[in-house]
Design a protein around this motif. Structure first.
Motif, PDB file in Angstrom:
ATOM      1  N   UNK A 131      15.801  39.797  43.329  1.00  0.00           N
ATOM      2  CA  UNK A 131      16.568  40.852  42.873  1.00  0.00           C
ATOM      3  C   UNK A 131      17.341  41.323  44.375  1.00  0.00           C
ATOM      4  N   UNK A 132      16.477  41.528  45.257  1.00  0.00           N
ATOM      5  CA  UNK A 132      16.954  41.781  46.441  1.00  0.00           C
ATOM      6  C   UNK A 132      18.022  40.744  47.305  1.00  0.00           C
ATOM      7  N   UNK A 133      17.684  39.558  47.226  1.00  0.00           N
ATOM      8  CA  UNK A 133      18.626  38.669  47.930  1.00  0.00           C
ATOM      9  C   UNK A 133      19.941  38.616  46.929  1.00  0.00           C
ATOM     10  N   UNK A 134      19.722  38.791  45.660  1.00  0.00           N
ATOM     11  CA  UNK A 134      21.075  38.872  44.691  1.00  0.00           C
ATOM     12  C   UNK A 134      21.723  39.723  45.008  1.00  0.00           C
ATOM     13  N   UNK A 135      21.188  41.029  45.337  1.00  0.00           N
ATOM     14  CA  UNK A 135      22.043  42.238  45.695  1.00  0.00           C
ATOM     15  C   UNK A 135      22.858  42.107  47.005  1.00  0.00           C
ATOM     16  N   UNK A 136      21.886  41.525  47.840  1.00  0.00           N
ATOM     17  CA  UNK A 136      22.685  41.251  49.204  1.00  0.00           C
ATOM     18  C   UNK A 136      23.747  40.308  49.185  1.00  0.00           C
ATOM     19  N   UNK A 137      23.619  39.285  48.432  1.00  0.00           N
ATOM     20  CA  UNK A 137      24.648  38.105  48.036  1.00  0.00           C
ATOM     21  C   UNK A 137      25.867  38.680  47.251  1.00  0.00           C
ATOM     22  N   UNK A 138      25.408  39.459  46.550  1.00  0.00           N
ATOM     23  CA  UNK A 138      26.680  40.082  45.424  1.00  0.00           C
ATOM     24  C   UNK A 138      27.608  40.939  46.324  1.00  0.00           C
ATOM     25  N   UNK A 139      26.868  41.553  47.387  1.00  0.00           N
ATOM     26  CA  UNK A 139      27.758  42.562  48.200  1.00  0.00           C
ATOM     27  C   UNK A 139      28.158  41.849  49.452  1.00  0.00           C
ATOM     28  N   UNK A 140      27.894  40.730  49.484  1.00  0.00           N
ATOM     29  CA  UNK A 140      28.408  39.805  50.689  1.00  0.00           C
ATOM     30  C   UNK A 140      27.950  40.379  51.913  1.00  0.00           C
ATOM     31  N   UNK A 141      26.732  40.737  52.047  1.00  0.00           N
ATOM     32  CA  UNK A 141      25.993  40.938  53.183  1.00  0.00           C
ATOM     33  C   UNK A 141      25.351  40.089  53.725  1.00  0.00           C
ATOM     34  N   UNK A 142      25.899  39.990  55.108  1.00  0.00           N
ATOM     35  CA  UNK A 142      25.289  38.615  55.916  1.00  0.00           C
ATOM     36  C   UNK A 142      23.925  39.154  56.561  1.00  0.00           C
ATOM     37  N   UNK A 143      22.902  38.335  56.446  1.00  0.00           N
ATOM     38  CA  UNK A 143      21.601  38.949  56.805  1.00  0.00           C
ATOM     39  C   UNK A 143      20.927  37.774  57.381  1.00  0.00           C
ATOM     40  N   UNK A 144      19.731  38.028  58.153  1.00  0.00           N
ATOM     41  CA  UNK A 144      18.953  37.040  58.581  1.00  0.00           C
ATOM     42  C   UNK A 144      17.554  37.122  58.272  1.00  0.00           C
ATOM     43  N   UNK A 145      17.182  36.028  57.644  1.00  0.00           N
ATOM     44  CA  UNK A 145      15.775  36.031  56.928  1.00  0.00           C
ATOM     45  C   UNK A 145      14.845  36.896  57.662  1.00  0.00           C
ATOM     46  N   UNK A 146      14.754  36.786  59.266  1.00  0.00           N
ATOM     47  CA  UNK A 146      13.676  37.366  60.074  1.00  0.00           C
ATOM     48  C   UNK A 146      13.507  38.992  59.965  1.00  0.00           C
ATOM     49  N   UNK A 147      14.896  39.366  59.351  1.00  0.00           N
ATOM     50  CA  UNK A 147      14.857  40.873  59.370  1.00  0.00           C
ATOM     51  C   UNK A 147      14.638  41.285  58.125  1.00  0.00           C
ATOM     52  N   UNK A 148      14.320  40.594  57.092  1.00  0.00           N
ATOM     53  CA  UNK A 148      14.381  41.044  55.497  1.00  0.00           C
ATOM     54  C   UNK A 148      12.873  41.711  55.325  1.00  0.00           C
ATOM     55  N   UNK A 149      12.754  42.457  54.292  1.00  0.00           N
ATOM     56  CA  UNK A 149      11.394  42.964  54.083  1.00  0.00           C
ATOM     57  C   UNK A 149      10.348  41.629  54.052  1.00  0.00           C
ATOM     58  N   UNK A 150       9.011  42.111  54.258  1.00  0.00           N
ATOM     59  CA  UNK A 150       8.039  40.835  54.085  1.00  0.00           C
ATOM     60  C   UNK A 150       8.005  40.688  52.898  1.00  0.00           C
ATOM     61  N   UNK A 151       8.115  39.490  52.478  1.00  0.00           N
ATOM     62  CA  UNK A 151       8.172  38.580  51.116  1.00  0.00           C
ATOM     63  C   UNK A 151       7.217  37.866  51.177  1.00  0.00           C
ATOM     64  N   UNK A 152       6.070  37.963  50.430  1.00  0.00           N
ATOM     65  CA  UNK A 152       4.984  37.105  50.259  1.00  0.00           C
ATOM     66  C   UNK A 152       4.893  36.546  48.763  1.00  0.00           C
ATOM     67  N   UNK A 153       4.505  35.264  48.631  1.00  0.00           N
ATOM     68  CA  UNK A 153       4.683  34.487  47.702  1.00  0.00           C
ATOM     69  C   UNK A 153       3.862  35.159  46.470  1.00  0.00           C
ATOM     70  N   UNK A 154       4.618  35.108  45.274  1.00  0.00           N
ATOM     71  CA  UNK A 154       4.313  35.965  44.160  1.00  0.00           C
ATOM     72  C   UNK A 154       2.934  35.478  43.505  1.00  0.00           C
TER      73      UNK A 154
END
Length: 154
Positions: A131-154
């Motif tokens: 969901x979070x990655x989808x919102x960022x992409x939908x809003x055309x927000x450039x991001x670096x994986x290193x600075x995203x929330x900590x996502x652990x494998x579900x």
């Protein structure tokens, strides 16, 4: 200032540190009420608030005289202390660093409010990371994986 008018709607999202599912059903509603009080005390209008077990969405009518970073800091610090003081969580609770903030138009209020209020049901079908990655992409927000929330494998 006289004759100054504004209308802004902000959608805030932030997560529990390490994305731990620490927001329990037994006190999630009380947390939402507590954060509503903070939002209103800071001069914003709460439109909708919704917790999932590991993150929160807050949708507000934004008071331009109170910066978003100040509001988020106030919500995080006060709610951390409140959770600890009430001994609501048997584990160490804290919010992750950072947050997301998105603007919405007046015509989107109902749709966004419904989305925020249905977080628990929504995440049965879609993970927070997706969901979070989808919102960022939908809003055309450039991001670096290193600075995203900590996502652990579900």
């Amino acid at each position: 200032m006289a004759n100054t008018y504004s209308q802004s709607y902000m959608h805030l999202i932030f997560a529990v540190r390490n994305r731990n599912a620490l927001i329990l059903d037994s006190w999630a509603s009380d947390l939402e009420k507590y954060i509503t009080g903070i939002v209103q005390a800071e001069g914003h209008k709460l439109i909708a608030i919704g917790t999932a077990h590991d993150h929160i969405h807050i949708f507000i009518g934004y008071n331009l005289n109170n910066p978003i970073p100040k509001l988020v800091e106030q919500i995080k610090t006060s709610s951390n202390k409140w959770i600890k003081d009430k001994k609501l969580c048997p584990f160490h609770f804290s919010w992750q660093n950072g947050y997301a903030c998105f603007t919405h138009s007046h015509s989107q209020i109902d749709r966004v409010a419904k989305y925020v209020l249905n977080q628990r049901e929504h995440h049965i079908k879609k993970s927070f990371k997706d969901e979070y990655l989808s919102i960022l992409k939908k809003n055309d927000i450039k991001f670096e994986e290193n600075y995203l929330f900590d996502f652990f494998e579900e």
